[in-house]
Motif scaffolding. Structure first.
Motif, PDB file in Angstrom:
ATOM      1  N   ARG A  28      -5.574  21.192 -23.928  1.00  0.00           N
ATOM      2  CA  ARG A  28      -6.003  21.958 -22.763  1.00  0.00           C
ATOM      3  C   ARG A  28      -4.772  22.366 -21.961  1.00  0.00           C
ATOM      4  NH1 ARG A  28     -11.150  17.979 -22.014  1.00  0.00           N
ATOM      5  NH2 ARG A  28     -12.515  19.118 -23.444  1.00  0.00           N
ATOM      6  N   LEU A  29      -4.016  23.247 -22.553  1.00  0.00           N
ATOM      7  CA  LEU A  29      -2.724  23.611 -21.985  1.00  0.00           C
ATOM      8  C   LEU A  29      -2.532  25.117 -21.978  1.00  0.00           C
ATOM      9  CD1 LEU A  29      -0.418  21.128 -23.966  1.00  0.00           C
ATOM     10  CD2 LEU A  29      -1.456  20.758 -21.734  1.00  0.00           C
ATOM     11  N   GLN A  30      -1.738  25.566 -21.015  1.00  0.00           N
ATOM     12  CA  GLN A  30      -1.149  26.893 -21.020  1.00  0.00           C
ATOM     13  C   GLN A  30       0.319  26.713 -20.653  1.00  0.00           C
ATOM     14  OE1 GLN A  30      -3.208  29.964 -18.898  1.00  0.00           O
ATOM     15  NE2 GLN A  30      -4.903  29.976 -20.362  1.00  0.00           N
ATOM     16  N   PRO A  31       1.130  27.747 -20.782  1.00  0.00           N
ATOM     17  CA  PRO A  31       2.578  27.573 -20.533  1.00  0.00           C
ATOM     18  C   PRO A  31       2.913  26.912 -19.202  1.00  0.00           C
ATOM     19  CG  PRO A  31       2.199  29.668 -21.597  1.00  0.00           C
ATOM     20  CD  PRO A  31       0.828  29.084 -21.327  1.00  0.00           C
TER      21      PRO A  31
ATOM     22  N   SER B  19       6.480   5.562 -26.080  1.00  0.00           N
ATOM     23  CA  SER B  19       5.463   6.119 -25.181  1.00  0.00           C
ATOM     24  C   SER B  19       4.941   7.433 -25.738  1.00  0.00           C
ATOM     25  CB  SER B  19       6.050   6.362 -23.783  1.00  0.00           C
ATOM     26  OG  SER B  19       6.470   5.143 -23.195  1.00  0.00           O
ATOM     27  N   LEU B  20       3.665   7.702 -25.468  1.00  0.00           N
ATOM     28  CA  LEU B  20       3.015   8.948 -25.833  1.00  0.00           C
ATOM     29  C   LEU B  20       2.608   9.670 -24.559  1.00  0.00           C
ATOM     30  CD1 LEU B  20       0.673   7.567 -28.643  1.00  0.00           C
ATOM     31  CD2 LEU B  20       2.887   8.707 -28.952  1.00  0.00           C
ATOM     32  N   VAL B  21       2.670  10.989 -24.560  1.00  0.00           N
ATOM     33  CA  VAL B  21       2.320  11.765 -23.383  1.00  0.00           C
ATOM     34  C   VAL B  21       1.228  12.767 -23.731  1.00  0.00           C
ATOM     35  CG1 VAL B  21       3.170  13.167 -21.476  1.00  0.00           C
ATOM     36  CG2 VAL B  21       4.720  11.587 -22.637  1.00  0.00           C
ATOM     37  N   ASP B  22       0.176  12.776 -22.917  1.00  0.00           N
ATOM     38  CA  ASP B  22      -0.905  13.755 -23.049  1.00  0.00           C
ATOM     39  C   ASP B  22      -0.880  14.629 -21.799  1.00  0.00           C
ATOM     40  OD1 ASP B  22      -3.204  15.207 -23.365  1.00  0.00           O
ATOM     41  OD2 ASP B  22      -4.586  13.501 -23.179  1.00  0.00           O
ATOM     42  N   TYR B  23      -0.635  15.932 -21.979  1.00  0.00           N
ATOM     43  CA  TYR B  23      -0.511  16.841 -20.843  1.00  0.00           C
ATOM     44  C   TYR B  23      -1.832  17.519 -20.475  1.00  0.00           C
ATOM     45  CZ  TYR B  23       4.544  16.333 -21.071  1.00  0.00           C
ATOM     46  OH  TYR B  23       5.822  15.818 -21.047  1.00  0.00           O
TER      47      TYR B  23
ATOM     48  N   ASN C 227     -10.007  22.738 -16.983  1.00  0.00           N
ATOM     49  CA  ASN C 227      -9.958  21.497 -16.220  1.00  0.00           C
ATOM     50  C   ASN C 227     -11.167  20.666 -16.611  1.00  0.00           C
ATOM     51  OD1 ASN C 227      -9.727  19.438 -14.324  1.00  0.00           O
ATOM     52  ND2 ASN C 227     -10.547  20.668 -12.645  1.00  0.00           N
ATOM     53  N   ALA C 228     -10.973  19.734 -17.529  1.00  0.00           N
ATOM     54  CA  ALA C 228     -12.078  18.892 -18.006  1.00  0.00           C
ATOM     55  C   ALA C 228     -11.501  17.570 -18.482  1.00  0.00           C
ATOM     56  CB  ALA C 228     -12.847  19.582 -19.134  1.00  0.00           C
ATOM     57  N   ALA C 229     -12.309  16.527 -18.377  1.00  0.00           N
ATOM     58  CA  ALA C 229     -11.859  15.201 -18.784  1.00  0.00           C
ATOM     59  C   ALA C 229     -11.878  15.083 -20.303  1.00  0.00           C
ATOM     60  CB  ALA C 229     -12.761  14.133 -18.172  1.00  0.00           C
ATOM     61  N   GLY C 230     -10.980  14.250 -20.810  1.00  0.00           N
ATOM     62  CA  GLY C 230     -10.990  13.947 -22.234  1.00  0.00           C
ATOM     63  C   GLY C 230     -10.438  15.067 -23.086  1.00  0.00           C
ATOM     64  N   GLY C 231     -10.951  15.153 -24.309  1.00  0.00           N
ATOM     65  CA  GLY C 231     -10.487  16.153 -25.251  1.00  0.00           C
ATOM     66  C   GLY C 231      -9.318  15.652 -26.080  1.00  0.00           C
ATOM     67  N   GLU C 232      -9.050  16.333 -27.177  1.00  0.00           N
ATOM     68  CA  GLU C 232      -7.909  15.971 -27.999  1.00  0.00           C
ATOM     69  C   GLU C 232      -6.629  16.113 -27.178  1.00  0.00           C
ATOM     70  OE1 GLU C 232      -7.593  14.860 -31.230  1.00  0.00           O
ATOM     71  OE2 GLU C 232      -9.757  14.506 -31.008  1.00  0.00           O
TER      72      GLU C 232
END
Length: 496
Positions: free
Chosen positions: A47-50, A158-162, A38-43
């Protein structure tokens, strides 16, 4: 642009009713239901898990630290903490929710039936009733490319960042806020500011509004009088600054009043705030709870915090902001207006730390609200990010109190501190800024000034002592501002 009624006319004809839904991102290390960071930003999408993206077979597990933070928020808001509560599925499809539902709480929130006393600009207190505070997960972030102002309408794709999907949230929902009248915009902003201060004080979030850590959905409706039924409300989504919250309320009051006065009806809908034009625009017709088809989340067990744990958390809460401000205002001798300015500038913590380090309250306020605030404004940074510490401010204040620096020299020393030259005493020594204490040096400057201005000396001999300033100036210039003006004055008088 919509036609608006004058604000004074609005408050004469209508009674505003507000409702605020404030979301705060919790500062846990991991997400609400999985171990992703749980952090702001990043590629994007790293910052994902299933569970973050709802992959088949993945099961959520509630974050205990997030539950702890939610309970602390509820306690700070004078809520009753549930003995048992459940998560629910809020069903709707949108690209930023890969599993097509959000895990939230519906009929069984973690905290309910509270209140928050809000201090307004003039010191008056306004009580806002809290209906509930519940836990949920955040959605991802959509970027609409090609649409006006980043909106989906007219976008090419549209682009989605999860990365943000699954970040733990607490949503705090007020009961209808009545009785604010013409101060409704101020009450709304002050309430969210008070919440932000609580989040920081109890350590559950950084609460940086510019980063979206705290954002508010602002509900506004108008009715003909305090005894009339509620009017139709609009909900302006994701407003994330105090100024924008205040202006959203004011704008919607003026817009809705004009609609009603024209014999038309207000549409129940979501709206969007536009900072550039200070206006709102229509979003979509507002859904009711039934449209989300809430049902209990089958993959999560109920949350049942023990009464012992709740009491331990209650005892662990620090002094809350409004009580702290009142205590410090009395201890420091600040006026209501001075304390208001200190709080609005984000200087209270810095001033308190400076006082603890040895500065007087007056000196600490002077430096943080004066030179250091100007530096922050000129360099477009937050006051807390200014390259000077409370300990350095206390040391600078101490050098003035010791008589080693006057106000002008202290400012020069502070310039050196801000430039990274070291602590105040070190800068003073390196730059040779200490007040001149050598009587021979001071006497030479006094003699030179008196010899160069015989007319002033004659006025002084005639008893016109106001003229002495005409000698102090040249003395200060000769000593590069390092003379003790009081000592120079005494020496001039003794020579006369």
């Amino acid at each position: 642009m919509a036609k608006l009624m004058a604000y004074d006319e609005v408050v004469k004809r209508y009674d505003p009713v507000l409702g605020l839904e404030v979301h705060v991102e919790l500062g846990t290390e991991t997400k609400m239901f999985d171990a992703a960071q749980n952090a702001a930003g990043g590629e994007p999408n790293t910052r994902l898990q299933p569970v973050s993206v709802g992959l088949p077979g993945s099961l959520p597990v509630a974050n205990m630290k997030a539950v702890e933070y939610a309970i602390k928020i509820g306690l700070a808001l004078n809520c009753t903490i549930a003995k048992s509560c459940r998560f629910a599925r809020k069903n709707y499809f949108y690209p930023d929710l890969a599993k097509a539902y959000q895990i939230s709480q519906f009929d069984e929130p973690i905290a309910a039936d509270g209140y928050l006393d809000v201090e307004l600009e003039d010191g008056e207190t306004f009580r806002v009733l809290i209906e509930r505070a519940h836990m949920e997960e955040d959605a991802g972030k959509n970027t609409h490319v090609g649409g006006a102002e980043g909106r989906i309408h007219g976008a090419d794709y549209s682009l989605v960042d999860y990365n943000r999907a699954g970040v733990p949230l607490v949503e705090i929902v007020t009961r209808p806020i009545e009785g604010a009248g013409e101060r409704a915009p101020e009450v709304a902003a002050a309430y969210v500011r008070a919440l932000r201060d609580i989040f920081v004080a109890i350590g559950v979030s950084e609460a940086r509004m510019e980063r979206g850590n705290v954002r508010a959905d602002v509900n506004v409706s108008l009715r003909e009088g305090a005894d009339a039924p509620f009017g139709t409300r609009t909900e302006t989504k994701n407003v994330n600054s105090f100024r924008a919250i205040e202006r959203t309320v004011r704008y919607e009051m003026r817009r809705q009043a004009q609609v009603l006065a024209s014999g038309e009806t207000v549409t129940q809908e979501t709206r969007h705030w536009h900072e550039d034009t200070s206006t709102t625009s229509s979003g979509r017709v507002k859904s009711d709870a039934d449209d989300y088809r809430y049902f209990p989340e089958p993959d999560l067990v109920p949350v049942a915090p023990s009464r012992e744990w709740v009491e331990q958390l209650r005892e662990s809460l620090p002094e809350l902001p409004i009580a702290r401000r009142r205590r410090l205002r009395e201890e420091y001798g600040y006026s209501t207006e001075e304390m208001r300015d200190v709080v609005n500038a984000g200087a209270l913590d810095l001033i308190e730390a400076s006082v603890v380090a040895g500065a007087t309250p007056a000196a600490a306020r002077k430096w943080w609200m004066g030179e250091l605030s100007r530096y922050a404004k000129e360099n477009e940074c937050a006051l807390i990010d200014v390259p000077a510490t409370p300990a350095q401010v206390a040391e600078l204040s101490g050098l003035v109190d010791e008589g080693k620096l006057n106000d002008k020299l202290a400012r020069q020393v502070l310039e050196g501190v801000l430039a990274g030259e070291g602590d105040p005493r070190s800068v003073m020594d390196k730059r040779g800024l200490e007040i001149v204490r050598d009587d021979s040096v001071l006497e030479a400057a006094v003699d030179e000034a008196m010899a160069a201005h015989p007319d002033v000396v004659e006025k002084l001999r005639a008893g016109k002592m106001k003229a002495i300033g005409a000698l102090i100036g040249p003395i200060m210039k000769a000593t590069r501002g390092q003379a003790d003006a009081a000592a120079a004055r005494e020496m001039i008088i003794s020579k006369l």
